[in-house]
Design a protein around this motif. Sequence first.
Motif, PDB file in Angstrom:
ATOM      1  N   LEU A   1      -9.582  67.230 -31.286  1.00  0.00           N
ATOM      2  CA  LEU A   1      -8.577  67.976 -32.037  1.00  0.00           C
ATOM      3  C   LEU A   1      -7.306  67.173 -32.269  1.00  0.00           C
ATOM      4  O   LEU A   1      -6.492  67.520 -33.119  1.00  0.00           O
ATOM      5  CB  LEU A   1      -8.219  69.263 -31.292  1.00  0.00           C
ATOM      6  CG  LEU A   1      -9.369  70.230 -31.004  1.00  0.00           C
ATOM      7  CD1 LEU A   1      -8.868  71.401 -30.185  1.00  0.00           C
ATOM      8  CD2 LEU A   1      -9.994  70.717 -32.298  1.00  0.00           C
ATOM      9  N   LEU A   2      -7.137  66.089 -31.509  1.00  0.00           N
ATOM     10  CA  LEU A   2      -5.930  65.283 -31.646  1.00  0.00           C
ATOM     11  C   LEU A   2      -5.973  64.434 -32.912  1.00  0.00           C
ATOM     12  O   LEU A   2      -6.997  64.348 -33.587  1.00  0.00           O
ATOM     13  CB  LEU A   2      -5.761  64.386 -30.421  1.00  0.00           C
ATOM     14  CG  LEU A   2      -5.564  65.106 -29.084  1.00  0.00           C
ATOM     15  CD1 LEU A   2      -5.498  64.098 -27.950  1.00  0.00           C
ATOM     16  CD2 LEU A   2      -4.311  65.966 -29.106  1.00  0.00           C
ATOM     17  N   THR A   3      -4.865  63.795 -33.211  1.00  0.00           N
ATOM     18  CA  THR A   3      -4.773  62.915 -34.378  1.00  0.00           C
ATOM     19  C   THR A   3      -3.964  61.677 -34.008  1.00  0.00           C
ATOM     20  O   THR A   3      -3.273  61.651 -32.996  1.00  0.00           O
ATOM     21  CB  THR A   3      -4.073  63.630 -35.557  1.00  0.00           C
ATOM     22  OG1 THR A   3      -2.785  64.108 -35.119  1.00  0.00           O
ATOM     23  CG2 THR A   3      -4.898  64.813 -36.047  1.00  0.00           C
ATOM     24  N   GLY A   4      -4.043  60.648 -34.838  1.00  0.00           N
ATOM     25  CA  GLY A   4      -3.187  59.480 -34.676  1.00  0.00           C
ATOM     26  C   GLY A   4      -3.823  58.313 -33.935  1.00  0.00           C
ATOM     27  O   GLY A   4      -4.726  58.472 -33.127  1.00  0.00           O
ATOM     28  N   GLU A   5      -3.310  57.118 -34.226  1.00  0.00           N
ATOM     29  CA  GLU A   5      -3.829  55.889 -33.635  1.00  0.00           C
ATOM     30  C   GLU A   5      -3.556  55.811 -32.137  1.00  0.00           C
ATOM     31  O   GLU A   5      -4.363  55.266 -31.380  1.00  0.00           O
ATOM     32  CB  GLU A   5      -3.214  54.679 -34.346  1.00  0.00           C
ATOM     33  CG  GLU A   5      -3.601  54.573 -35.823  1.00  0.00           C
ATOM     34  CD  GLU A   5      -2.980  53.375 -36.494  1.00  0.00           C
ATOM     35  OE1 GLU A   5      -2.208  52.655 -35.818  1.00  0.00           O
ATOM     36  OE2 GLU A   5      -3.247  53.160 -37.696  1.00  0.00           O
ATOM     37  N   ARG A   6      -2.420  56.334 -31.708  1.00  0.00           N
ATOM     38  CA  ARG A   6      -2.086  56.287 -30.284  1.00  0.00           C
ATOM     39  C   ARG A   6      -3.108  57.046 -29.451  1.00  0.00           C
ATOM     40  O   ARG A   6      -3.572  56.563 -28.422  1.00  0.00           O
ATOM     41  CB  ARG A   6      -0.694  56.868 -30.072  1.00  0.00           C
ATOM     42  CG  ARG A   6      -0.243  56.860 -28.611  1.00  0.00           C
ATOM     43  CD  ARG A   6       1.090  57.572 -28.470  1.00  0.00           C
ATOM     44  NE  ARG A   6       1.603  57.531 -27.114  1.00  0.00           N
ATOM     45  CZ  ARG A   6       2.680  58.183 -26.696  1.00  0.00           C
ATOM     46  NH1 ARG A   6       3.369  58.911 -27.575  1.00  0.00           N
ATOM     47  NH2 ARG A   6       3.082  58.103 -25.454  1.00  0.00           N
ATOM     48  N   ASN A   7      -3.451  58.237 -29.893  1.00  0.00           N
ATOM     49  CA  ASN A   7      -4.445  59.022 -29.169  1.00  0.00           C
ATOM     50  C   ASN A   7      -5.817  58.368 -29.223  1.00  0.00           C
ATOM     51  O   ASN A   7      -6.576  58.416 -28.245  1.00  0.00           O
ATOM     52  CB  ASN A   7      -4.509  60.444 -29.741  1.00  0.00           C
ATOM     53  CG  ASN A   7      -3.296  61.276 -29.357  1.00  0.00           C
ATOM     54  OD1 ASN A   7      -2.866  61.263 -28.207  1.00  0.00           O
ATOM     55  ND2 ASN A   7      -2.734  61.981 -30.325  1.00  0.00           N
ATOM     56  N   GLU A   8      -6.135  57.763 -30.343  1.00  0.00           N
ATOM     57  CA  GLU A   8      -7.408  57.061 -30.453  1.00  0.00           C
ATOM     58  C   GLU A   8      -7.471  55.901 -29.455  1.00  0.00           C
ATOM     59  O   GLU A   8      -8.500  55.667 -28.812  1.00  0.00           O
ATOM     60  CB  GLU A   8      -7.605  56.534 -31.875  1.00  0.00           C
ATOM     61  CG  GLU A   8      -8.954  55.865 -32.097  1.00  0.00           C
ATOM     62  CD  GLU A   8      -9.177  55.470 -33.532  1.00  0.00           C
ATOM     63  OE1 GLU A   8     -10.311  55.103 -33.891  1.00  0.00           O
ATOM     64  OE2 GLU A   8      -8.206  55.515 -34.319  1.00  0.00           O
ATOM     65  N   ALA A   9      -6.353  55.182 -29.291  1.00  0.00           N
ATOM     66  CA  ALA A   9      -6.301  54.070 -28.346  1.00  0.00           C
ATOM     67  C   ALA A   9      -6.462  54.555 -26.906  1.00  0.00           C
ATOM     68  O   ALA A   9      -6.956  53.811 -26.040  1.00  0.00           O
ATOM     69  CB  ALA A   9      -4.986  53.312 -28.504  1.00  0.00           C
ATOM     70  N   LEU A  10      -6.067  55.787 -26.641  1.00  0.00           N
ATOM     71  CA  LEU A  10      -6.184  56.350 -25.301  1.00  0.00           C
ATOM     72  C   LEU A  10      -7.571  56.931 -25.028  1.00  0.00           C
ATOM     73  O   LEU A  10      -7.836  57.417 -23.920  1.00  0.00           O
ATOM     74  CB  LEU A  10      -5.123  57.443 -25.101  1.00  0.00           C
ATOM     75  CG  LEU A  10      -3.676  56.960 -25.036  1.00  0.00           C
ATOM     76  CD1 LEU A  10      -2.710  58.145 -25.033  1.00  0.00           C
ATOM     77  CD2 LEU A  10      -3.452  56.100 -23.797  1.00  0.00           C
ATOM     78  N   GLY A  11      -8.453  56.901 -26.025  1.00  0.00           N
ATOM     79  CA  GLY A  11      -9.828  57.353 -25.820  1.00  0.00           C
ATOM     80  C   GLY A  11     -10.247  58.587 -26.575  1.00  0.00           C
ATOM     81  O   GLY A  11     -11.399  59.024 -26.462  1.00  0.00           O
ATOM     82  N   ALA A  12      -9.337  59.166 -27.349  1.00  0.00           N
ATOM     83  CA  ALA A  12      -9.703  60.333 -28.150  1.00  0.00           C
ATOM     84  C   ALA A  12     -10.709  59.942 -29.231  1.00  0.00           C
ATOM     85  O   ALA A  12     -10.754  58.788 -29.661  1.00  0.00           O
ATOM     86  CB  ALA A  12      -8.459  60.946 -28.784  1.00  0.00           C
ATOM     87  N   PHE A  13     -11.501  60.916 -29.634  1.00  0.00           N
ATOM     88  CA  PHE A  13     -12.484  60.815 -30.723  1.00  0.00           C
ATOM     89  C   PHE A  13     -13.773  60.105 -30.310  1.00  0.00           C
ATOM     90  O   PHE A  13     -14.725  60.047 -31.089  1.00  0.00           O
ATOM     91  CB  PHE A  13     -11.912  60.115 -31.964  1.00  0.00           C
ATOM     92  CG  PHE A  13     -10.489  60.477 -32.272  1.00  0.00           C
ATOM     93  CD1 PHE A  13     -10.076  61.805 -32.288  1.00  0.00           C
ATOM     94  CD2 PHE A  13      -9.545  59.505 -32.520  1.00  0.00           C
ATOM     95  CE1 PHE A  13      -8.766  62.142 -32.555  1.00  0.00           C
ATOM     96  CE2 PHE A  13      -8.230  59.824 -32.786  1.00  0.00           C
ATOM     97  CZ  PHE A  13      -7.836  61.154 -32.806  1.00  0.00           C
ATOM     98  N   GLU A  14     -13.829  59.559 -29.079  1.00  0.00           N
ATOM     99  CA  GLU A  14     -15.082  58.967 -28.633  1.00  0.00           C
ATOM    100  C   GLU A  14     -16.106  60.073 -28.391  1.00  0.00           C
ATOM    101  O   GLU A  14     -15.760  61.232 -28.185  1.00  0.00           O
ATOM    102  CB  GLU A  14     -14.869  58.165 -27.341  1.00  0.00           C
ATOM    103  CG  GLU A  14     -13.986  56.946 -27.515  1.00  0.00           C
ATOM    104  CD  GLU A  14     -13.790  56.178 -26.214  1.00  0.00           C
ATOM    105  OE1 GLU A  14     -14.376  56.616 -25.186  1.00  0.00           O
ATOM    106  OE2 GLU A  14     -13.054  55.181 -26.213  1.00  0.00           O
ATOM    107  N   LYS A  15     -17.374  59.723 -28.383  1.00  0.00           N
ATOM    108  CA  LYS A  15     -18.418  60.716 -28.147  1.00  0.00           C
ATOM    109  C   LYS A  15     -18.362  61.180 -26.695  1.00  0.00           C
ATOM    110  O   LYS A  15     -18.335  60.381 -25.769  1.00  0.00           O
ATOM    111  CB  LYS A  15     -19.793  60.121 -28.459  1.00  0.00           C
ATOM    112  CG  LYS A  15     -20.919  61.144 -28.495  1.00  0.00           C
ATOM    113  CD  LYS A  15     -22.195  60.520 -28.986  1.00  0.00           C
ATOM    114  CE  LYS A  15     -23.328  61.548 -29.042  1.00  0.00           C
ATOM    115  NZ  LYS A  15     -23.048  62.664 -29.951  1.00  0.00           N
ATOM    116  N   ASN A  16     -18.330  62.470 -26.514  1.00  0.00           N
ATOM    117  CA  ASN A  16     -18.220  63.022 -25.170  1.00  0.00           C
ATOM    118  C   ASN A  16     -19.509  62.824 -24.375  1.00  0.00           C
ATOM    119  O   ASN A  16     -20.605  62.975 -24.909  1.00  0.00           O
ATOM    120  CB  ASN A  16     -17.903  64.520 -25.245  1.00  0.00           C
ATOM    121  CG  ASN A  16     -17.685  65.135 -23.886  1.00  0.00           C
ATOM    122  OD1 ASN A  16     -16.990  64.575 -23.049  1.00  0.00           O
ATOM    123  ND2 ASN A  16     -18.283  66.291 -23.649  1.00  0.00           N
TER     124      ASN A  16
END
Length: 284
Positions: A138-153
Motif C-alpha cells: 500500500l505504500l508508495t515512493g522510492e524510499r519505501n521501495e529501498a526499505l523492502g516494500a513491494f517485494e513478494k511476500n
Amino acid sequence: MLTAGKYWICVFRGMDAAAVKNVRVVKDVQAMSGDAGCCLQIHAVKSDGGFRPVEEKAYRIEFIGDSITSGEGAIGAKSETDWIPMWFSAVHNYCALTAEALNAEFRIISQSGWGAWKSWDNKPRANLPEYYEQVCGLLTGERNEALGAFEKNDFDSWQPDIVVVNLGTNDGSAISLREDDACREEDMAAFEQAVGSFLVKIRQYNKHTHIVWAYGMLGITMMPAIHRAMNAYIQRTGDRKATVFQLPRTTEATVGARNHPGRLAHERAAEELTVHLKELLRLG
C-alpha cells in the motif's frame, strides 16, 4: 505525534534490573498510501540489559480491512470530523482487542476508504486484493521501495490460523454513487466477483487457515452480496473453512470520531468476534 528527524526516544528507565520488561512499540496510524514521506523507522536499540526471547502466542491472526480495521475514529470526541491521523488507533480497535482476548499474534493490512473492489469514491485501483501479495504494497515512493516494500511476500514464513476480512463498506459507497439501477446491478455483480477472487487468493497463500469475512459495523448494505459471493466460492471450491460473520452495528451510543465506530463499538465487535473465532479454533 512524533517530531520529524532521527533521534533517540527513551522507552523506560530506572526500573528493577532483576525483572523482565515487556516492551511494545506501536505505530497507531495506518500506512499512508498518499504520503510517501510518512515513515516510522527504528534504526537502533540500546540498553544496559539483555534481550530475552519473546514468548510465542497461542495463535496467529491476519486482519484485512478499511478505515474500521485501521481504527479510524476509535479515539477522539464524537464531534471531531477532520480527516487527520490523530483519530486513528491500532490499540483500541477490534483487531488488537480480539487478538488480546485470544492471546494471538496479529498483523493488519488496512487502508481507509478502500474496498475489496473499489474505494468509497469509485477508484478501481484502491482495493486491498490487488496489493495483498506484496510486502507493504500500500505504500508508495522510492524510499519505501529501498526499505523492502513491494517485494513478494513470503507467506510460508508466517501462516495465520485465521484471516479476518472486513471489507465491503466502501464498495457499497461506490455503488451508491451510481444513479442507474442497471449500473448498480452490474456493479454489485462485479463486487461479488471481486470477493470471490480475493477468497481464492487468500486460500492460495494460506492453505489451512480459517477465512472469516466479518462485516457490518457501519451497516449491512452489502451483506447479501457477501453471502452470495461466499456461497458461490464454497460451492465452487468445496472450501469448508470459510465463513461470513456479521459484526454488531455501531449505534449513537458507540460511535466515535468522524462518524466511525468508537472504542465502545470496537469493544463490542471484539467480544462477539472472539466468541466466533474460538468456535472455529476448537473445530480445528
